[in-house]
Write an enzyme that holds these catalytic residues in place. Structure first.
Site, PDB file in Angstrom:
ATOM      1  CG  HIS A 256      -1.976   0.760   1.053  1.00 32.62           C
ATOM      2  ND1 HIS A 256      -2.216   2.458   1.186  1.00 32.62           N
ATOM      3  CD2 HIS A 256      -3.303   0.461   0.515  1.00 32.62           C
ATOM      4  CE1 HIS A 256      -3.386   2.962   0.860  1.00 32.62           C
ATOM      5  NE2 HIS A 256      -4.110   1.751   0.571  1.00 32.62           N
ATOM      6  CG  ASP A 307      -8.226  -4.263  -3.463  1.00 31.60           C
ATOM      7  OD1 ASP A 307      -9.397  -3.934  -3.495  1.00 31.60           O
ATOM      8  OD2 ASP A 307      -7.466  -3.230  -3.692  1.00 31.60           O
TER       9      ASP A 307
HETATM   10  N1  COA Z   1       3.921  -7.475  -4.504  1.00 31.86           N
HETATM   11  C1  COA Z   1       5.428  -7.720  -4.698  1.00 31.86           C
HETATM   12  N2  COA Z   1       6.288  -6.621  -4.295  1.00 31.86           N
HETATM   13  C2  COA Z   1       5.536  -5.561  -4.119  1.00 31.86           C
HETATM   14  C3  COA Z   1       4.114  -5.285  -3.939  1.00 31.86           C
HETATM   15  C4  COA Z   1       3.295  -6.471  -4.173  1.00 31.86           C
HETATM   16  N3  COA Z   1       1.960  -6.320  -4.285  1.00 31.86           N
HETATM   17  N4  COA Z   1       3.844  -4.069  -3.577  1.00 31.86           N
HETATM   18  C5  COA Z   1       4.934  -3.333  -3.620  1.00 31.86           C
HETATM   19  N5  COA Z   1       5.890  -4.135  -3.898  1.00 31.86           N
HETATM   20  C6  COA Z   1       7.246  -3.847  -3.820  1.00 31.86           C
HETATM   21  C7  COA Z   1       7.803  -3.148  -5.156  1.00 31.86           C
HETATM   22  O1  COA Z   1       8.205  -4.176  -5.838  1.00 31.86           O
HETATM   23  C8  COA Z   1       8.702  -2.326  -4.768  1.00 31.86           C
HETATM   24  O2  COA Z   1      10.038  -3.170  -4.394  1.00 31.86           O
HETATM   25  P1  COA Z   1      11.317  -2.422  -4.867  1.00 31.86           P
HETATM   26  O3  COA Z   1      11.730  -0.985  -4.144  1.00 31.86           O
HETATM   27  O4  COA Z   1      12.342  -3.541  -4.641  1.00 31.86           O
HETATM   28  O5  COA Z   1      11.303  -2.026  -6.353  1.00 31.86           O
HETATM   29  C9  COA Z   1       8.340  -1.796  -3.228  1.00 31.86           C
HETATM   30  O6  COA Z   1       7.603  -3.029  -2.972  1.00 31.86           O
HETATM   31  C10 COA Z   1       7.652  -0.418  -3.254  1.00 31.86           C
HETATM   32  O7  COA Z   1       6.448  -0.627  -4.132  1.00 31.86           O
HETATM   33  P2  COA Z   1       5.854   0.354  -5.191  1.00 31.86           P
HETATM   34  O8  COA Z   1       5.352  -0.228  -6.322  1.00 31.86           O
HETATM   35  O9  COA Z   1       6.797   1.509  -5.579  1.00 31.86           O
HETATM   36  O10 COA Z   1       4.954   1.076  -4.328  1.00 31.86           O
HETATM   37  P3  COA Z   1       3.697   2.234  -4.390  1.00 31.86           P
HETATM   38  O11 COA Z   1       3.352   2.948  -3.523  1.00 31.86           O
HETATM   39  O12 COA Z   1       4.031   2.744  -5.864  1.00 31.86           O
HETATM   40  O13 COA Z   1       2.556   1.086  -4.801  1.00 31.86           O
HETATM   41  C11 COA Z   1       0.575  -0.020  -4.635  1.00 31.86           C
HETATM   42  C12 COA Z   1       1.644   0.957  -4.099  1.00 31.86           C
HETATM   43  C13 COA Z   1      -0.349  -0.730  -3.588  1.00 31.86           C
HETATM   44  C14 COA Z   1       0.333   0.197  -6.258  1.00 31.86           C
HETATM   45  C15 COA Z   1       1.561  -1.592  -4.933  1.00 31.86           C
HETATM   46  O14 COA Z   1       1.983  -1.918  -3.636  1.00 31.86           O
HETATM   47  C16 COA Z   1       0.851  -2.644  -5.783  1.00 31.86           C
HETATM   48  O15 COA Z   1       1.259  -2.634  -6.847  1.00 31.86           O
HETATM   49  N6  COA Z   1       0.180  -3.638  -4.717  1.00 31.86           N
HETATM   50  C17 COA Z   1      -0.517  -4.640  -5.481  1.00 31.86           C
HETATM   51  C18 COA Z   1      -1.794  -4.206  -6.094  1.00 31.86           C
HETATM   52  C19 COA Z   1      -2.656  -3.765  -5.084  1.00 31.86           C
HETATM   53  O16 COA Z   1      -2.886  -4.724  -4.359  1.00 31.86           O
HETATM   54  N7  COA Z   1      -3.502  -2.667  -5.314  1.00 31.86           N
HETATM   55  C20 COA Z   1      -4.506  -2.425  -4.236  1.00 31.86           C
HETATM   56  C21 COA Z   1      -4.094  -1.223  -3.257  1.00 31.86           C
HETATM   57  S1  COA Z   1      -5.405  -1.052  -1.987  1.00 31.86           S
END
Ligand code: COA
Length: 371
Positions: A256, A307
């Protein structure tokens, strides 16, 4: 210029609707745990719109207005009837909400009173749209909304054509409460950006639906169920998840932007998922989910978000997975419209800057001399 990719940590608005402070979510200052245990969805919608919990008369009045406004205009029903059966359910919702504006004589009335009425109409009609499309694509006639029923009860009734079980209504209602608002999430921000140009409330909600559709936001709940189905059984969980983690692929329903120590809504959905699994006699999705959580949290420290357990909750309620994100919208439209009303009340155009990183000093070359 300092660029903050994804606007992470940027405070772009003041709001008194919901807060996330030290990992605690509140709506209008009420802890989400308290509301999830005690409040019904209509009470929460009232709270978001009017800033206070309703008394009995105010709640009855809101429920009456929601019930009266639940039927759809004939034009919107015709659009749903002519929609391809395999259309994306969020695209259908986006289109139908856009069409609602065409039939609302108050669509362009920007008075506060008209905007409150439109917020109630939108809240009342979104569940009817989703249920009607779900039935039409199966070759079934839509079921007319039941007069006086709550949104949770009515949605399940309109979807199946049968009186829902009390436990199903309670679980669904709680899921609606948990999804109703969430500070400046992507779809709410999209809604506020749109209406900050003084565009109308329908346009704001259409923008929000469009933003919610993506798998990094509302689309994650459907993606979680697709993953559970792809894994297939508990025995396959470990190999599947480890492979995904080794390939550095994202695991849907985890992580998140704001919560780093866990999403406070997830525990309520996990509990509901376990209880519904017991009632339906099918613990498979719950058990698989728990196993996935152990692996992902244990290995990467990432916690489940709202979710993750919603997927198994809705599946236990017999809801097809492509309706999970539209259901998120049925709840979140309460928050979107509250934010839109708040934006109108103290508006300023939202117009940030971009750091230009493209080429410079280019010379125009006439078309006939270009390679
Ligand atoms: N699975 C695996 N790795 C994850 C992850 C996941 N669901 N969510 C974050 N990470 C990792 C990223 O790969 C990244 O790793 P790195 O620094 O080694 O590259 C790190 O954690 C930071 O993630 P990032 O995508 O930059 O965080 P964000 O704040 O931009 O994104 C979300 C937040 C929610 C978009 C992201 O966690 C995600 O894509 N989750 C899955 C989709 C989801 O469940 N969305 C609903 C949100 S309520």
């Amino acid at each position: 210029m300092t660029v903050t990719k994804g606007l992470e940590g940027i405070v772009a608005a003041s709001s008194s609707i919901s807060s996330i402070i030290d990992g605690v979510l509140t709506y209008r200052g009420y802890n989400i745990d308290d509301l999830a245990e005690n409040a019904g969805f209509e009470e929460v919608a009232y709270l978001l719109w009017y800033g206070k919990l309703p008394n009995a008369r105010e709640l009855a009045d809101l429920k009456r207005q929601l019930s009266d406004n639940a039927p759809l205009p004939e034009m919107v029903m015709q659009i749903l009837r002519s929609t391809p059966r395999d259309a994306n359910a969020m695209a259908v919702l986006r289109t139908a909400v856009s069409a609602l504006a065409l039939t609302d004589p108050e669509a362009n009335d920007m008075s506060e009173a008209a905007n409150f009425r439109k917020a109630i109409r939108l809240q009342a009609k979104l569940p009817t749209i989703v249920a009607a499309f779900a039935r039409l694509r199966e070759g079934n006639e839509p079921v007319a909304p039941k007069d006086g029923a709550t949104i949770a009860h009515n949605f399940l009734y309109m979807l199946t054509g049968k009186e829902p079980e009390r436990i199903a209504v309670e679980a669904f209602d709680k899921a609606l409460v948990l999804h109703a608002d969430h500070e400046l999430n992507a779809s709410t921000f999209a809604a506020r950006v749109t209406v900050a140009t003084l565009s109308d409330i329908y346009s704001g909600v259409v923008s929000a639906i469009a933003a919610l559709k993506g798998p990094l936001h509302g689309g994650a709940n459907e993606a979680v169920m697709a993953m559970l189905e792809e894994i297939g059984s508990e025995q396959e969980v470990e190999a599947y998840i480890r492979k995904k983690m080794d390939n550095r692929e994202k695991i849907m329903g985890f992580g998140h932007r704001v919560y780093k120590n866990g999403d406070p809504r997830a525990k309520h959905l996990q509990k509901m998922s376990r209880e519904l699994g017991k009632i339906t006699g099918n613990m498979k999705w719950y058990n698989m989910s728990v196993h996935i959580e152990e692996l992902v949290t244990g290995t990467k420290g990432l916690k489940p978000n709202v979710d993750f357990y919603s997927a198994s909750v809705y599946t236990s309620l017999g809801i097809p997975k492509d309706l999970f994100t539209p259901i998120f919208a049925i709840s979140r439209v309460s928050g979107w419209t509250a934010h839109i009303l708040e934006q109108y009340a103290d508006n300023r155009l939202i117009r940030p800057r971009a750091e230009y990183v493209g080429p410079s000093h280019q010379k125009y070359i006439p078309l006939d001399r270009r390679a």
